[in-house]
Motif scaffolding. Structure first.
Motif, PDB file in Angstrom:
ATOM      1  N   VAL A  47       0.834  -1.203   0.000  1.00  0.00           N
ATOM      2  CA  VAL A  47       0.000   0.000   0.000  1.00  0.00           C
ATOM      3  C   VAL A  47       0.869   1.253   0.000  1.00  0.00           C
ATOM      4  O   VAL A  47       0.698   2.138  -0.833  1.00  0.00           O
ATOM      5  N   THR A  48       1.811   1.306   0.925  1.00  0.00           N
ATOM      6  CA  THR A  48       2.635   2.498   1.067  1.00  0.00           C
ATOM      7  C   THR A  48       3.874   2.194   1.884  1.00  0.00           C
ATOM      8  O   THR A  48       3.887   1.268   2.693  1.00  0.00           O
ATOM      9  N   ILE A  49       4.916   2.944   1.651  1.00  0.00           N
ATOM     10  CA  ILE A  49       6.158   2.844   2.410  1.00  0.00           C
ATOM     11  C   ILE A  49       6.631   4.246   2.767  1.00  0.00           C
ATOM     12  O   ILE A  49       6.460   5.172   1.967  1.00  0.00           O
ATOM     13  N   ILE A  50       7.220   4.357   3.938  1.00  0.00           N
ATOM     14  CA  ILE A  50       7.943   5.571   4.304  1.00  0.00           C
ATOM     15  C   ILE A  50       9.356   5.159   4.707  1.00  0.00           C
ATOM     16  O   ILE A  50       9.548   4.318   5.574  1.00  0.00           O
ATOM     17  N   TRP A  51      10.327   5.767   4.040  1.00  0.00           N
ATOM     18  CA  TRP A  51      11.713   5.425   4.332  1.00  0.00           C
ATOM     19  C   TRP A  51      12.216   6.228   5.527  1.00  0.00           C
ATOM     20  O   TRP A  51      11.556   7.172   5.992  1.00  0.00           O
ATOM     21  N   SER A  52      13.402   5.858   5.978  1.00  0.00           N
ATOM     22  CA  SER A  52      13.941   6.494   7.177  1.00  0.00           C
ATOM     23  C   SER A  52      14.110   7.991   6.994  1.00  0.00           C
ATOM     24  O   SER A  52      13.986   8.781   7.940  1.00  0.00           O
ATOM     25  N   GLY A  53      14.384   8.419   5.782  1.00  0.00           N
ATOM     26  CA  GLY A  53      14.580   9.844   5.520  1.00  0.00           C
ATOM     27  C   GLY A  53      13.293  10.623   5.309  1.00  0.00           C
ATOM     28  O   GLY A  53      13.326  11.849   5.158  1.00  0.00           O
ATOM     29  N   GLY A  54      12.160   9.892   5.277  1.00  0.00           N
ATOM     30  CA  GLY A  54      10.870  10.549   5.135  1.00  0.00           C
ATOM     31  C   GLY A  54      10.247  10.453   3.756  1.00  0.00           C
ATOM     32  O   GLY A  54       9.090  10.837   3.561  1.00  0.00           O
ATOM     33  N   SER A  55      11.000   9.941   2.786  1.00  0.00           N
ATOM     34  CA  SER A  55      10.412   9.764   1.451  1.00  0.00           C
ATOM     35  C   SER A  55       9.317   8.720   1.521  1.00  0.00           C
ATOM     36  O   SER A  55       9.364   7.797   2.345  1.00  0.00           O
ATOM     37  N   THR A  56       8.350   8.873   0.642  1.00  0.00           N
ATOM     38  CA  THR A  56       7.197   7.973   0.664  1.00  0.00           C
ATOM     39  C   THR A  56       6.877   7.436  -0.724  1.00  0.00           C
ATOM     40  O   THR A  56       7.253   8.019  -1.745  1.00  0.00           O
ATOM     41  N   TYR A  57       6.195   6.313  -0.709  1.00  0.00           N
ATOM     42  CA  TYR A  57       5.662   5.707  -1.930  1.00  0.00           C
ATOM     43  C   TYR A  57       4.227   5.289  -1.634  1.00  0.00           C
ATOM     44  O   TYR A  57       3.946   4.796  -0.535  1.00  0.00           O
ATOM     45  N   TYR A  58       3.354   5.487  -2.626  1.00  0.00           N
ATOM     46  CA  TYR A  58       1.967   5.055  -2.498  1.00  0.00           C
ATOM     47  C   TYR A  58       1.568   4.251  -3.733  1.00  0.00           C
ATOM     48  O   TYR A  58       1.910   4.616  -4.864  1.00  0.00           O
ATOM     49  N   ALA A  59       0.815   3.213  -3.518  1.00  0.00           N
ATOM     50  CA  ALA A  59       0.215   2.512  -4.635  1.00  0.00           C
ATOM     51  C   ALA A  59      -0.793   3.441  -5.311  1.00  0.00           C
ATOM     52  O   ALA A  59      -1.406   4.292  -4.652  1.00  0.00           O
ATOM     53  N   ASP A  60      -0.955   3.283  -6.603  1.00  0.00           N
ATOM     54  CA  ASP A  60      -1.859   4.164  -7.351  1.00  0.00           C
ATOM     55  C   ASP A  60      -3.269   4.134  -6.785  1.00  0.00           C
ATOM     56  O   ASP A  60      -3.975   5.147  -6.790  1.00  0.00           O
ATOM     57  N   SER A  61      -3.673   2.984  -6.281  1.00  0.00           N
ATOM     58  CA  SER A  61      -5.038   2.822  -5.808  1.00  0.00           C
ATOM     59  C   SER A  61      -5.358   3.649  -4.570  1.00  0.00           C
ATOM     60  O   SER A  61      -6.527   3.859  -4.253  1.00  0.00           O
ATOM     61  N   VAL A  62      -4.333   4.125  -3.867  1.00  0.00           N
ATOM     62  CA  VAL A  62      -4.580   4.878  -2.631  1.00  0.00           C
ATOM     63  C   VAL A  62      -4.027   6.297  -2.679  1.00  0.00           C
ATOM     64  O   VAL A  62      -4.221   7.062  -1.730  1.00  0.00           O
ATOM     65  N   LYS A  63      -3.371   6.656  -3.758  1.00  0.00           N
ATOM     66  CA  LYS A  63      -2.805   8.008  -3.866  1.00  0.00           C
ATOM     67  C   LYS A  63      -3.889   9.061  -3.694  1.00  0.00           C
ATOM     68  O   LYS A  63      -4.970   8.948  -4.283  1.00  0.00           O
ATOM     69  N   GLY A  64      -3.570  10.054  -2.900  1.00  0.00           N
ATOM     70  CA  GLY A  64      -4.520  11.129  -2.672  1.00  0.00           C
ATOM     71  C   GLY A  64      -5.541  10.838  -1.589  1.00  0.00           C
ATOM     72  O   GLY A  64      -6.275  11.734  -1.165  1.00  0.00           O
ATOM     73  N   ARG A  65      -5.608   9.593  -1.122  1.00  0.00           N
ATOM     74  CA  ARG A  65      -6.572   9.222  -0.086  1.00  0.00           C
ATOM     75  C   ARG A  65      -5.886   8.770   1.204  1.00  0.00           C
ATOM     76  O   ARG A  65      -6.409   9.010   2.293  1.00  0.00           O
ATOM     77  N   PHE A  66      -4.760   8.110   1.074  1.00  0.00           N
ATOM     78  CA  PHE A  66      -4.039   7.580   2.233  1.00  0.00           C
ATOM     79  C   PHE A  66      -2.779   8.410   2.464  1.00  0.00           C
ATOM     80  O   PHE A  66      -2.139   8.864   1.515  1.00  0.00           O
ATOM     81  N   THR A  67      -2.402   8.539   3.726  1.00  0.00           N
ATOM     82  CA  THR A  67      -1.177   9.237   4.088  1.00  0.00           C
ATOM     83  C   THR A  67      -0.432   8.435   5.153  1.00  0.00           C
ATOM     84  O   THR A  67      -1.005   8.110   6.204  1.00  0.00           O
ATOM     85  N   ILE A  68       0.824   8.143   4.873  1.00  0.00           N
ATOM     86  CA  ILE A  68       1.666   7.463   5.852  1.00  0.00           C
ATOM     87  C   ILE A  68       2.539   8.497   6.549  1.00  0.00           C
ATOM     88  O   ILE A  68       2.977   9.473   5.929  1.00  0.00           O
ATOM     89  N   SER A  69       2.755   8.291   7.831  1.00  0.00           N
ATOM     90  CA  SER A  69       3.640   9.179   8.585  1.00  0.00           C
ATOM     91  C   SER A  69       4.304   8.365   9.687  1.00  0.00           C
ATOM     92  O   SER A  69       3.862   7.256  10.001  1.00  0.00           O
ATOM     93  N   ARG A  70       5.355   8.910  10.247  1.00  0.00           N
ATOM     94  CA  ARG A  70       6.052   8.206  11.308  1.00  0.00           C
ATOM     95  C   ARG A  70       6.457   9.186  12.387  1.00  0.00           C
ATOM     96  O   ARG A  70       6.753  10.354  12.105  1.00  0.00           O
ATOM     97  N   ASP A  71       6.470   8.692  13.608  1.00  0.00           N
ATOM     98  CA  ASP A  71       6.935   9.458  14.760  1.00  0.00           C
ATOM     99  C   ASP A  71       8.053   8.638  15.385  1.00  0.00           C
ATOM    100  O   ASP A  71       7.796   7.688  16.133  1.00  0.00           O
TER     101      ASP A  71
END
Length: 119
Positions: A47-71
């Motif tokens: 669905v989505t990945i967030i790398w250690s540096g904060g870059s993200t990837y989203y599958a096309d099916s969820v782009k614009g609807r899902f947001t990944i974040s990390r604390d």
């Protein structure tokens, strides 16, 4: 690294949910964190990945609807899911890995949390 996902549930189409994944270990910030899902009768998908540096990837099916974040201070990754659709119904898994790309295998997996979107 041990992962514990939470936040799944039943929601109507158009609604929102936020998933959380708490990780153990002191090297959380070094890991890429991903959310995967598996719908009934289908293969697991990224669905989505967030790398250690904060870059993200989203599958096309969820782009614009899902947001990944990390604390990193809380060793937690989140998945905010908005405008949910019935086709988003699946068991959602969080995973961690020292991965370079979206096709790389993850090293650690948590138990899934079920998201059900009713029409």
């Amino acid at each position: 690294v041990q992962l514990q996902a939470s936040g799944g549930g039943l929601v109507q189409a158009g609604g929102s949910l936020r998933l959380s994944c708490a990780a153990s270990g002191r090297t959380f910030s070094s890991y890429a964190m991903g959310w995967f899902r598996q719908a009934p009768g289908k293969e697991r998908e990224l669905v989505t990945i967030i790398w250690s540096g904060g870059s993200t990837y989203y599958a096309d099916s969820v782009k614009g609807r899902f947001t990944i974040s990390r604390d990193n201070a809380k060793n937690t990754v989140y998945l905010q899911m908005n405008s949910l659709k019935p086709e988003d119904t699946a068991v959602y898994y969080c995973a961690a890995g020292l991965v370079a790309g979206t096709g790389s295998p993850m090293d650690y997996w948590g138990r899934g949390t079920l998201v059900t979107v009713s029409s």
